[in-house]
Design a protein around this motif. Structure first.
Motif, PDB file in Angstrom:
ATOM      1  N   CYS A 199      53.227 -23.273 -25.068  1.00 48.25           N
ATOM      2  CA  CYS A 199      52.841 -24.552 -24.459  1.00 48.25           C
ATOM      3  C   CYS A 199      53.213 -25.717 -25.376  1.00 48.25           C
ATOM      4  CB  CYS A 199      51.343 -24.578 -24.167  1.00 48.25           C
ATOM      5  SG  CYS A 199      50.311 -24.452 -25.632  1.00 48.25           S
ATOM      6  N   PRO A 200      53.479 -26.892 -24.795  1.00 48.92           N
ATOM      7  CA  PRO A 200      53.795 -28.064 -25.610  1.00 48.92           C
ATOM      8  C   PRO A 200      52.610 -28.403 -26.510  1.00 48.92           C
ATOM      9  CG  PRO A 200      54.412 -28.426 -23.324  1.00 48.92           C
ATOM     10  CD  PRO A 200      53.589 -27.176 -23.356  1.00 48.92           C
ATOM     11  N   GLN A 201      52.867 -28.733 -27.760  1.00 48.17           N
ATOM     12  CA  GLN A 201      51.797 -29.053 -28.700  1.00 48.17           C
ATOM     13  C   GLN A 201      51.519 -30.547 -28.695  1.00 48.17           C
ATOM     14  OE1 GLN A 201      52.738 -27.458 -32.536  1.00 48.17           O
ATOM     15  NE2 GLN A 201      53.193 -25.421 -31.747  1.00 48.17           N
ATOM     16  N   LYS A 202      50.254 -30.883 -28.769  1.00 51.62           N
ATOM     17  CA  LYS A 202      49.853 -32.285 -28.792  1.00 51.62           C
ATOM     18  C   LYS A 202      49.548 -32.688 -30.239  1.00 51.62           C
ATOM     19  CE  LYS A 202      47.919 -32.267 -24.120  1.00 51.62           C
ATOM     20  NZ  LYS A 202      46.721 -32.511 -23.284  1.00 51.62           N
ATOM     21  N   GLY A 203      50.222 -33.719 -30.712  1.00 50.36           N
ATOM     22  CA  GLY A 203      49.996 -34.162 -32.074  1.00 50.36           C
ATOM     23  C   GLY A 203      50.411 -33.150 -33.118  1.00 50.36           C
ATOM     24  N   GLY A 204      51.319 -32.240 -32.721  1.00 52.52           N
ATOM     25  CA  GLY A 204      51.798 -31.248 -33.675  1.00 52.52           C
ATOM     26  C   GLY A 204      50.828 -30.112 -33.917  1.00 52.52           C
ATOM     27  N   LYS A 205      49.704 -30.093 -33.190  1.00 47.84           N
ATOM     28  CA  LYS A 205      48.711 -29.042 -33.389  1.00 47.84           C
ATOM     29  C   LYS A 205      48.448 -28.288 -32.086  1.00 47.84           C
ATOM     30  CE  LYS A 205      46.261 -31.329 -37.175  1.00 47.84           C
ATOM     31  NZ  LYS A 205      44.947 -31.816 -37.665  1.00 47.84           N
ATOM     32  N   GLN A 215      58.182 -27.527 -27.313  1.00 47.99           N
ATOM     33  CA  GLN A 215      57.558 -28.776 -27.737  1.00 47.99           C
ATOM     34  C   GLN A 215      57.379 -29.730 -26.561  1.00 47.99           C
ATOM     35  OE1 GLN A 215      56.442 -29.156 -30.848  1.00 47.99           O
ATOM     36  NE2 GLN A 215      57.212 -27.115 -31.323  1.00 47.99           N
ATOM     37  N   SER A 216      57.949 -29.367 -25.421  1.00 48.17           N
ATOM     38  CA  SER A 216      57.885 -30.246 -24.251  1.00 48.17           C
ATOM     39  C   SER A 216      58.037 -29.414 -22.983  1.00 48.17           C
ATOM     40  CB  SER A 216      59.004 -31.288 -24.306  1.00 48.17           C
ATOM     41  OG  SER A 216      60.276 -30.639 -24.202  1.00 48.17           O
ATOM     42  N   THR A 217      57.832 -30.062 -21.846  1.00 45.39           N
ATOM     43  CA  THR A 217      58.030 -29.397 -20.560  1.00 45.39           C
ATOM     44  C   THR A 217      59.481 -28.942 -20.426  1.00 45.39           C
ATOM     45  OG1 THR A 217      56.315 -30.741 -19.507  1.00 45.39           O
ATOM     46  CG2 THR A 217      57.876 -29.647 -18.051  1.00 45.39           C
ATOM     47  N   GLY A 218      60.412 -29.796 -20.895  1.00 44.31           N
ATOM     48  CA  GLY A 218      61.825 -29.431 -20.833  1.00 44.31           C
ATOM     49  C   GLY A 218      62.110 -28.168 -21.624  1.00 44.31           C
ATOM     50  N   ASP A 219      61.478 -28.040 -22.802  1.00 40.59           N
ATOM     51  CA  ASP A 219      61.650 -26.833 -23.610  1.00 40.59           C
ATOM     52  C   ASP A 219      61.128 -25.608 -22.858  1.00 40.59           C
ATOM     53  OD1 ASP A 219      62.739 -28.277 -25.670  1.00 40.59           O
ATOM     54  OD2 ASP A 219      60.885 -28.353 -26.848  1.00 40.59           O
ATOM     55  N   VAL A 239      64.566 -10.625 -17.781  1.00 44.69           N
ATOM     56  CA  VAL A 239      63.234 -10.120 -18.086  1.00 44.69           C
ATOM     57  C   VAL A 239      62.533  -9.621 -16.819  1.00 44.69           C
ATOM     58  CG1 VAL A 239      63.036 -11.718 -20.024  1.00 44.69           C
ATOM     59  CG2 VAL A 239      62.090 -12.365 -17.808  1.00 44.69           C
ATOM     60  N   SER A 240      61.409  -8.936 -17.016  1.00 42.23           N
ATOM     61  CA  SER A 240      60.642  -8.411 -15.882  1.00 42.23           C
ATOM     62  C   SER A 240      59.662  -9.450 -15.339  1.00 42.23           C
ATOM     63  CB  SER A 240      59.864  -7.160 -16.304  1.00 42.23           C
ATOM     64  OG  SER A 240      60.698  -6.202 -16.901  1.00 42.23           O
ATOM     65  N   LEU A 241      59.155 -10.315 -16.238  1.00 45.10           N
ATOM     66  CA  LEU A 241      58.142 -11.307 -15.843  1.00 45.10           C
ATOM     67  C   LEU A 241      58.165 -12.449 -16.837  1.00 45.10           C
ATOM     68  CD1 LEU A 241      54.577 -10.722 -14.533  1.00 45.10           C
ATOM     69  CD2 LEU A 241      54.841 -12.067 -16.630  1.00 45.10           C
ATOM     70  N   ILE A 242      57.894 -13.655 -16.349  1.00 44.73           N
ATOM     71  CA  ILE A 242      57.821 -14.841 -17.196  1.00 44.73           C
ATOM     72  C   ILE A 242      56.381 -15.325 -17.221  1.00 44.73           C
ATOM     73  CG2 ILE A 242      58.597 -17.222 -17.511  1.00 44.73           C
ATOM     74  CD1 ILE A 242      61.167 -16.436 -15.984  1.00 44.73           C
ATOM     75  N   LEU A 243      55.810 -15.403 -18.424  1.00 41.05           N
ATOM     76  CA  LEU A 243      54.424 -15.832 -18.603  1.00 41.05           C
ATOM     77  C   LEU A 243      54.432 -17.177 -19.315  1.00 41.05           C
ATOM     78  CD1 LEU A 243      51.417 -14.963 -18.348  1.00 41.05           C
ATOM     79  CD2 LEU A 243      51.644 -13.903 -20.613  1.00 41.05           C
ATOM     80  N   ILE A 244      53.935 -18.217 -18.653  1.00 42.38           N
ATOM     81  CA  ILE A 244      53.988 -19.574 -19.203  1.00 42.38           C
ATOM     82  C   ILE A 244      52.590 -20.043 -19.592  1.00 42.38           C
ATOM     83  CG2 ILE A 244      54.729 -21.947 -18.815  1.00 42.38           C
ATOM     84  CD1 ILE A 244      56.531 -20.945 -16.592  1.00 42.38           C
ATOM     85  N   ARG A 245      52.438 -20.405 -20.849  1.00 39.64           N
ATOM     86  CA  ARG A 245      51.159 -20.931 -21.317  1.00 39.64           C
ATOM     87  C   ARG A 245      51.066 -22.421 -21.026  1.00 39.64           C
ATOM     88  NH1 ARG A 245      49.447 -20.754 -27.131  1.00 39.64           N
ATOM     89  NH2 ARG A 245      47.826 -22.054 -26.234  1.00 39.64           N
ATOM     90  N   ARG A 246      50.039 -22.820 -20.289  1.00 38.82           N
ATOM     91  CA  ARG A 246      49.774 -24.209 -19.976  1.00 38.82           C
ATOM     92  C   ARG A 246      51.043 -25.002 -19.679  1.00 38.82           C
ATOM     93  NH1 ARG A 246      46.346 -24.780 -24.625  1.00 38.82           N
ATOM     94  NH2 ARG A 246      47.577 -26.561 -25.240  1.00 38.82           N
ATOM     95  N   PRO A 247      51.657 -24.796 -18.512  1.00 44.72           N
ATOM     96  CA  PRO A 247      52.884 -25.525 -18.160  1.00 44.72           C
ATOM     97  C   PRO A 247      52.675 -27.032 -18.260  1.00 44.72           C
ATOM     98  CG  PRO A 247      52.412 -23.799 -16.572  1.00 44.72           C
ATOM     99  CD  PRO A 247      51.202 -23.909 -17.433  1.00 44.72           C
TER     100      PRO A 247
END
Length: 204
Positions: A66-72, A99-103, A116-124
């Motif tokens: 997931c994209p990080q906010k404030g580097g954390k 680092q971003s939605t684009g990433d 891959v068999s499945l894509i798991l996205i943390r907090r899109p």
């Protein structure tokens, strides 16, 4: 050739032509592997014929960070716990940082290229996810959101292009919740599953 023979030959030619037309008319139905208006991994319905799924050891999961906010990252270590949970259940996975939605969306395309068999996205992240999700759907790869709570993914309100949302729960308080690997395997195998699922990262 007799008159009767000529008639019979003409009938056979006409029958062959009709068969060819029928087959050509059916081609568009055979070209798409994804069900219309349903997410890949969410096409099961009452009456679906059971089938042998992908072997657990052959299942490869792309975990998109997931994209990080404030580097954390407020959930530092969670990505490692997710991968460890999969490995403990004989399921392969790899991590793609973002680092971003684009990433994140680039990570989805890379996962598609890897087959891959499945894509798991943390907090899109916020943004237009339709092109990325459509690409995964066209490739026949289910997309699952890994969320922190039991809330449906808002970037795809029609729920047409992603299979499910999973969120972690405390194993001691939810002993009947499936392990993450079991839930993902069900989705990969297109078994019946809920849109939002509580999952355990460990047995205890």
């Amino acid at each position: 050739m007799s008159r009767a023979g000529q008639v019979l030959a003409a009938v056979r030619r006409l029958a062959g032509l009709l068969l060819a037309v029928a087959l050509l008319a059916g081609l568009p139905m055979l070209t798409g592997c994804a069900p219309k208006d349903r997410a890949v991994g969410d096409s099961w319905h009452e009456g679906t014929v059971p089938h042998d799924g992908v072997d657990r050891s052959d299942t490869l999961v792309a975990l998109i960070g997931c994209p990080q906010k404030g580097g954390k990252d407020p959930d530092a270590g969670l990505d490692s716990r997710i991968l460890a949970s999969l490995k403990a259940e004989r399921m392969k996975g790899y991590f793609s940082s973002a680092q971003s939605t684009g990433d994140q969306q680039d990570g989805v395309q890379d996962a598609i290229n890897r087959g891959v068999s499945l894509i798991l996205i943390r907090r899109p992240g916020a943004g237009d996810w339709t092109p990325a999700l459509k690409a995964a759907r066209k490739a026949g790869i289910p997309v699952v959101e890994f969320a922190q709570s039991a809330k449906a993914w808002t970037p795809d309100p029609g729920r047409l292009y992603y299979a499910a949302t999973v969120h972690p729960v405390d194993p001691s308080g939810h002993p009947r919740a499936p392990l993450l690997a079991d839930a993902l395997q069900t989705i990969v195998d297109d078994g019946p599953h809920a849109r939002i699922m509580a999952v355990r990262l460990s047995a205890e």
